[in-house]
Design an enzyme around this catalytic site. Structure first.
Site, mmCIF file in Angstrom:
data_model
loop_
_atom_site.group_PDB
_atom_site.id
_atom_site.type_symbol
_atom_site.label_atom_id
_atom_site.label_comp_id
_atom_site.label_asym_id
_atom_site.label_seq_id
_atom_site.Cartn_x
_atom_site.Cartn_y
_atom_site.Cartn_z
ATOM 1 N N ARG A 172 0.785 -1.139 -0.019
ATOM 2 C CA ARG A 172 0.208 0.112 0.197
ATOM 3 C C ARG A 172 0.728 1.246 0.051
ATOM 4 N NH1 ARG A 172 -5.556 -0.342 1.550
ATOM 5 N NH2 ARG A 172 -5.302 1.627 2.445
ATOM 6 N N ARG A 220 20.306 -25.682 6.173
ATOM 7 C CA ARG A 220 19.912 -24.396 7.001
ATOM 8 C C ARG A 220 20.809 -23.214 7.122
ATOM 9 N NH1 ARG A 220 14.554 -25.649 7.303
ATOM 10 N NH2 ARG A 220 14.359 -27.983 7.943
ATOM 11 N N ASP A 243 21.567 -19.844 4.540
ATOM 12 C CA ASP A 243 21.266 -19.122 3.356
ATOM 13 C C ASP A 243 22.658 -18.683 2.575
ATOM 14 O OD1 ASP A 243 22.142 -17.076 5.283
ATOM 15 O OD2 ASP A 243 20.649 -15.553 4.935
ATOM 16 N N SER A 271 30.415 -15.536 6.252
ATOM 17 C CA SER A 271 28.775 -15.312 5.891
ATOM 18 C C SER A 271 28.717 -13.814 5.877
ATOM 19 C CB SER A 271 27.705 -15.911 6.734
ATOM 20 O OG SER A 271 27.912 -17.390 6.488
ATOM 21 N N HIS A 309 0.672 26.485 23.296
ATOM 22 C CA HIS A 309 -0.246 25.767 23.970
ATOM 23 C C HIS A 309 -1.603 25.640 23.469
ATOM 24 C CE1 HIS A 309 2.544 26.728 27.546
ATOM 25 N NE2 HIS A 309 2.632 28.010 26.864
ATOM 26 N N SER A 320 -15.848 10.329 4.478
ATOM 27 C CA SER A 320 -16.177 9.515 5.573
ATOM 28 C C SER A 320 -17.391 8.642 4.850
ATOM 29 C CB SER A 320 -16.998 10.471 6.566
ATOM 30 O OG SER A 320 -17.822 9.586 7.579
ATOM 31 N N ARG A 347 30.378 -11.585 18.160
ATOM 32 C CA ARG A 347 28.902 -11.762 17.442
ATOM 33 C C ARG A 347 28.175 -12.774 18.086
ATOM 34 N NH1 ARG A 347 26.528 -13.098 12.078
ATOM 35 N NH2 ARG A 347 24.798 -12.173 13.149
ATOM 36 N N SER A 371 20.026 -11.235 13.542
ATOM 37 C CA SER A 371 19.449 -11.456 12.378
ATOM 38 C C SER A 371 18.213 -11.451 11.996
ATOM 39 C CB SER A 371 19.956 -12.986 11.869
ATOM 40 O OG SER A 371 19.664 -13.090 10.582
#
Length: 476
Positions: A12, A77, A79, A104, A151, A281, A321, A326
């Site tokens: 959107r 497992r 990437d 990596s 204010h 509306s 690390r 991640s």
């Protein structure tokens, strides 16, 4: 797919160019650029890598075989190793040297920095574009008196254009932060598993000079002038926090503007653009709700809260690390940029079509101006021979009487008429109305607008004129 969740930031709100930055194609093509830069540099520094292998890697750089990578990741497992494998199936001659010596984070972290920088360049362009539109607006309305508020209570007079400079100044401060971050951002480089470059020292047989060159040569191939001098396995997550804090600052500026616009639209002094067929509306057909300004505030709130994610991540990394960064990072960083992009798209749209209602502005100002003019009236009466203390007391009493008419009876502010009837002031209604000229109460507001825009804003806009966007398309 219609039966699966999709982020509204993607479907959107955010622009196509920002969504492309954080797309799988951009990510994995950048990984491959990094693997090519690594292999090229290692070859240039003397490792046994052939030009034929480099050429093979380059030939398949943009052909991401996602199906192979997905299946491999299910098995291993991991990437990065899944994509090393997938790239290798396309490049059989080069598969043995892909990712040589790297961990990596070589592709993951360097890519993350590159994507944040490219995304921030888009943000910069849009901040400049909003500043440009607001500057035009400020100059157009620099002389138009309007009631000031402190204010959200009636205060001294300002001008419509002067108020706009307050919105501009916030964005100019954000621009300074953007430029500081972009000019100081570095790549991770090639640092190895704990940041010591031990694997590269092994590859280059202890040649420190070559290992140092490797780091900087790779950065240069990617268009960066430097790398972090020290790191653990990752670049410090402080960098992510710094980037998103800049986005949070922009969100704060956008919220300030959007809140002011919502109040001004309630007062019927100004409105955001409203299309011919737009519905305000579902129940009240006459309504013109400030829905774009409200959306800005809504998305900006998300960014300000989201800034806590990289802050907490940076604070809780252990030693060289941990991997608890991640999953959070994959969500928090792209969504902060997509949301910021979305609110700036709206800001460009709204600032380019602001509607001003001078008669409403004038009427509200004139309802309050008699109270603000009392000091001027009193000084003029003193010049005519009046007693300052007596005049002060009488004007106080008359002000309270006039305020009662307005507040308790819903009547018109008749303070000026009351003063005109008092002999001790020695001033006719015509004399008093001359004092009530609104432009006499705006101080240096018009000059402040001219000085600020011409001396501080325009030079920046002129320097960046090729970056300015005329309009931003809104999906909804």
């Amino acid at each position: 797919m219609k039966n699966e969740y999709e982020s509204p930031l993607n479907s959107r709100y955010a622009s196509k160019e920002m969504k492309e930055i954080f797309s799988p194609d951009m990510k994995f093509k950048t990984w491959r650029k990094l693997w090519i830069a690594l292999a090229e540099t290692e070859k240039e520094l003397g490792l046994d890598i052939t030009q034929e292998q480099i050429d093979e890697l380059k030939a398949h750089r943009d052909e991401i075989n996602y199906d192979v990578a997905r299946e491999r990741e299910k098995l291993v497992r991991h990437d990065v190793m899944a994509h090393v494998y997938a790239y290798g199936t396309q490049c059989p001659k080069a598969k043995g040297i892909i990712h040589l010596g790297a961990t990596s984070c070589f592709v993951g972290d360097n890519t993350d920095v590159i994507l944040m920088v490219e995304a921030m360049k888009i943000i910069r362009k849009k901040v400049l574009s909003v500043i440009n539109k607001l500057s035009e607006f400020a100059m157009e309305y620099k002389d138009m008196p309007t009631l000031g508020f402190t204010h959200f209570q009636a205060a001294q007079t300002t001008t419509v254009g002067k108020r706009a400079t307050l919105w501009i100044q916030d964005l100019m401060m954000d621009l300074e932060q953007i430029d500081f971050v972009l000019s100081n951002t570095k790549l991770l480089g090639s640092k190895g598993t704990t940041g010591t470059q031990a694997s590269f020292m092994e590859l280059f047989e202890g040649d420190t000079d070559k290992v140092k060159k490797l780091d900087n040569m790779i950065a240069e191939k990617l268009g960066y002038s430097g790398v972090f001098a020290v790191s653990g396995q990752t670049y410090t997550r402080k960098l992510d926090s710094i980037f998103v804090n800049v986005l949070s600052g922009i969100a704060q500026s956008c919220t300030k503007f959007s809140n002011d616009m919502r109040l001004l639209q309630h007062l019927k002094e100004m409105e955001e653009p409203f299309e011919k067929n737009q519905i305000g509306s579902s129940a009240m057909a006459y309504k013109r709700n400030p829905m774009r300004s409200e959306r800005m505030a809504s998305l900006a709130r998300y960014i300000m809260v989201d800034a806590l994610n990289p802050a907490i991540t940076a604070a809780t990394q252990w030693f060289e690390r941990t991997l608890d960064d991640s999953a959070n990072k994959r969500i928090a960083i792209p969504e902060a940029f997509l949301a910021c992009d979305a609110i700036l798209n709206i800001y460009i749209n709204v600032s380019g079509g602001l509607v001003v209602y001078p008669k409403v502005i004038e009427r509200r100002l004139m309802e309050e101006l008699p109270f603000m003019a009392t000091e001027n009236i009193m000084m003029d009466a003193v010049k005519r021979g009046g007693d300052r203390q007596e005049l002060h007391e009488r004007i106080r009493e008359l002000s309270m009487e006039a305020a009662a008419v307005v507040k308790q009876q819903g009547g018109k502010n008749d303070l000026i008429e009351r003063i005109a009837k008092e002999p001790m002031f020695g001033m006719s209604l015509e004399d008093l109305q001359k004092i009530l000229e609104p432009k006499n109460f705006v101080g240096r507001a018009p000059q402040q607008v001219e000085e600020y825009i011409n001396e501080q804003v325009k030079p920046v806009l002129d320097e960046n004129k090729d970056s300015l966007i005329d309009d931003a398309e809104l999906t909804v």
